[in-house]
Design a protein around this motif. Structure first.
Motif, PDB file in Angstrom:
ATOM      1  N   TRP A   1       0.827  -1.208   0.000  1.00 41.48           N
ATOM      2  CA  TRP A   1       0.000   0.000   0.000  1.00 41.48           C
ATOM      3  C   TRP A   1       0.860   1.257   0.000  1.00 41.48           C
ATOM      4  O   TRP A   1       0.511   2.254  -0.637  1.00 41.48           O
ATOM      5  N   VAL A   2       1.995   1.229   0.673  1.00 43.23           N
ATOM      6  CA  VAL A   2       2.922   2.368   0.620  1.00 43.23           C
ATOM      7  C   VAL A   2       3.448   2.524  -0.802  1.00 43.23           C
ATOM      8  O   VAL A   2       3.499   3.640  -1.333  1.00 43.23           O
ATOM      9  N   ASP A   3       3.820   1.415  -1.430  1.00 46.26           N
ATOM     10  CA  ASP A   3       4.272   1.462  -2.824  1.00 46.26           C
ATOM     11  C   ASP A   3       3.199   2.074  -3.729  1.00 46.26           C
ATOM     12  O   ASP A   3       3.491   2.916  -4.581  1.00 46.26           O
ATOM     13  N   ARG A   4       1.953   1.640  -3.543  1.00 39.35           N
ATOM     14  CA  ARG A   4       0.856   2.171  -4.361  1.00 39.35           C
ATOM     15  C   ARG A   4       0.674   3.672  -4.135  1.00 39.35           C
ATOM     16  O   ARG A   4       0.423   4.424  -5.091  1.00 39.35           O
ATOM     17  N   ALA A   5       0.785   4.110  -2.889  1.00 43.66           N
ATOM     18  CA  ALA A   5       0.663   5.544  -2.574  1.00 43.66           C
ATOM     19  C   ALA A   5       1.767   6.332  -3.284  1.00 43.66           C
ATOM     20  O   ALA A   5       1.523   7.419  -3.821  1.00 43.66           O
ATOM     21  N   VAL A   6       2.977   5.773  -3.317  1.00 44.06           N
ATOM     22  CA  VAL A   6       4.082   6.416  -4.036  1.00 44.06           C
ATOM     23  C   VAL A   6       3.751   6.495  -5.523  1.00 44.06           C
ATOM     24  O   VAL A   6       4.008   7.513  -6.174  1.00 44.06           O
ATOM     25  N   GLY A   7       3.168   5.435  -6.067  1.00 46.37           N
ATOM     26  CA  GLY A   7       2.761   5.455  -7.470  1.00 46.37           C
ATOM     27  C   GLY A   7       1.788   6.588  -7.761  1.00 46.37           C
ATOM     28  O   GLY A   7       1.916   7.292  -8.763  1.00 46.37           O
TER      29      GLY A   7
ATOM     30  N   ALA B   1       5.396   5.745 -12.210  1.00 46.40           N
ATOM     31  CA  ALA B   1       4.060   5.541 -11.638  1.00 46.40           C
ATOM     32  C   ALA B   1       3.391   4.324 -12.273  1.00 46.40           C
ATOM     33  O   ALA B   1       2.830   3.477 -11.559  1.00 46.40           O
ATOM     34  N   ALA B   2       3.445   4.238 -13.587  1.00 44.93           N
ATOM     35  CA  ALA B   2       2.836   3.095 -14.275  1.00 44.93           C
ATOM     36  C   ALA B   2       3.484   1.785 -13.822  1.00 44.93           C
ATOM     37  O   ALA B   2       2.790   0.802 -13.527  1.00 44.93           O
TER      38      ALA B   2
ATOM     39  N   THR C   1       2.966  -3.128 -11.036  1.00 39.75           N
ATOM     40  CA  THR C   1       3.673  -4.138 -10.255  1.00 39.75           C
ATOM     41  C   THR C   1       2.957  -4.478  -8.961  1.00 39.75           C
ATOM     42  O   THR C   1       2.869  -5.636  -8.574  1.00 39.75           O
ATOM     43  N   THR C   2       2.426  -3.477  -8.279  1.00 42.11           N
ATOM     44  CA  THR C   2       1.837  -3.707  -6.955  1.00 42.11           C
ATOM     45  C   THR C   2       0.342  -4.007  -6.998  1.00 42.11           C
ATOM     46  O   THR C   2      -0.216  -4.406  -5.975  1.00 42.11           O
ATOM     47  N   SER C   3      -0.281  -3.835  -8.141  1.00 47.51           N
ATOM     48  CA  SER C   3      -1.724  -4.073  -8.220  1.00 47.51           C
ATOM     49  C   SER C   3      -2.068  -5.138  -9.258  1.00 47.51           C
ATOM     50  O   SER C   3      -2.542  -6.209  -8.913  1.00 47.51           O
TER      51      SER C   3
ATOM     52  N   PHE D   1      -0.087  -6.944 -11.459  1.00 50.38           N
ATOM     53  CA  PHE D   1       0.794  -8.111 -11.568  1.00 50.38           C
ATOM     54  C   PHE D   1       1.113  -8.763 -10.227  1.00 50.38           C
ATOM     55  O   PHE D   1       1.771  -9.795 -10.181  1.00 50.38           O
ATOM     56  N   ASN D   2       0.671  -8.193  -9.128  1.00 50.23           N
ATOM     57  CA  ASN D   2       0.987  -8.710  -7.804  1.00 50.23           C
ATOM     58  C   ASN D   2       0.188  -9.977  -7.510  1.00 50.23           C
ATOM     59  O   ASN D   2      -1.034  -9.974  -7.555  1.00 50.23           O
ATOM     60  N   ALA D   3       0.890 -11.072  -7.216  1.00 48.17           N
ATOM     61  CA  ALA D   3       0.227 -12.330  -6.873  1.00 48.17           C
ATOM     62  C   ALA D   3      -0.289 -12.253  -5.444  1.00 48.17           C
ATOM     63  O   ALA D   3       0.393 -11.708  -4.568  1.00 48.17           O
ATOM     64  N   PRO D   4      -1.478 -12.791  -5.204  1.00 47.45           N
ATOM     65  CA  PRO D   4      -1.984 -12.783  -3.829  1.00 47.45           C
ATOM     66  C   PRO D   4      -1.093 -13.636  -2.932  1.00 47.45           C
ATOM     67  O   PRO D   4      -0.527 -14.633  -3.373  1.00 47.45           O
ATOM     68  N   GLU D   5      -0.986 -13.215  -1.690  1.00 47.24           N
ATOM     69  CA  GLU D   5      -0.176 -13.978  -0.737  1.00 47.24           C
ATOM     70  C   GLU D   5      -0.880 -15.273  -0.377  1.00 47.24           C
ATOM     71  O   GLU D   5      -2.100 -15.319  -0.260  1.00 47.24           O
TER      72      GLU D   5
END
Length: 133
Positions: free
Chosen positions: A74-80, A104-105, A110-112, A114-118
């Motif tokens: 979520w921090v990564d997404r906020a930075v995006g 940003a793209a 990457t974080t949304s 293409f991100n695999a669920p844990e």
């Protein structure tokens, strides 16, 4: 075929530290800053913060493992989102603006997308049921 292929381990080993280094070095290599000094320093500060975030995240390359991985994402997404808005807010032009829009793209994909669920961690309750049966 799923687009969600970036696992927690891939993110830890292949993305966190290399991207942080790129964020710190790229503005100098690309000679960014024609729109003002914030172009250069925003990337450097975010890169330094990304190093700290990676070191504090509970994933394979985390040094202290304090921050849960979901919060890291979520921090990564906020930075995006900040990288999308910054060129407009600070009137970046040309390469200065495109640098942040491309970042940003990449961050948001990457974080949304293409991100695999844990994988959920096994609980004692689930293992107790198997041994009782």
């Amino acid at each position: 075929m799923s687009f969600r292929f970036i696992t927690k381990s891939m993110h830890a080993y292949l993305i966190d530290y290399p991207v942080a280094v790129v964020l710190i070095a790229a503005p100098f290599v690309l000679k960014l800053g024609q729109s003002g000094p914030i172009v250069l320093w925003l990337s450097v500060v975010v890169g330094a913060a990304a190093l700290l975030l990676a070191a504090l995240t509970d994933h394979p390359t985390g040094l202290f493992r304090i921050i849960p991985y979901w919060l890291h994402l979520w921090v990564d997404r906020a930075v995006g989102v900040v990288f999308v808005i910054a060129p407009f807010a600070f009137k970046f032009a040309g390469l200065d603006a495109w640098y942040y829009w491309v970042l940003a793209a990449a961050v948001l994909l990457t974080t949304s997308v293409f991100n695999a669920p844990e994988e959920p961690a096994p609980t004692h309750l689930a293992s107790d049921r198997h041994t009782a049966a």
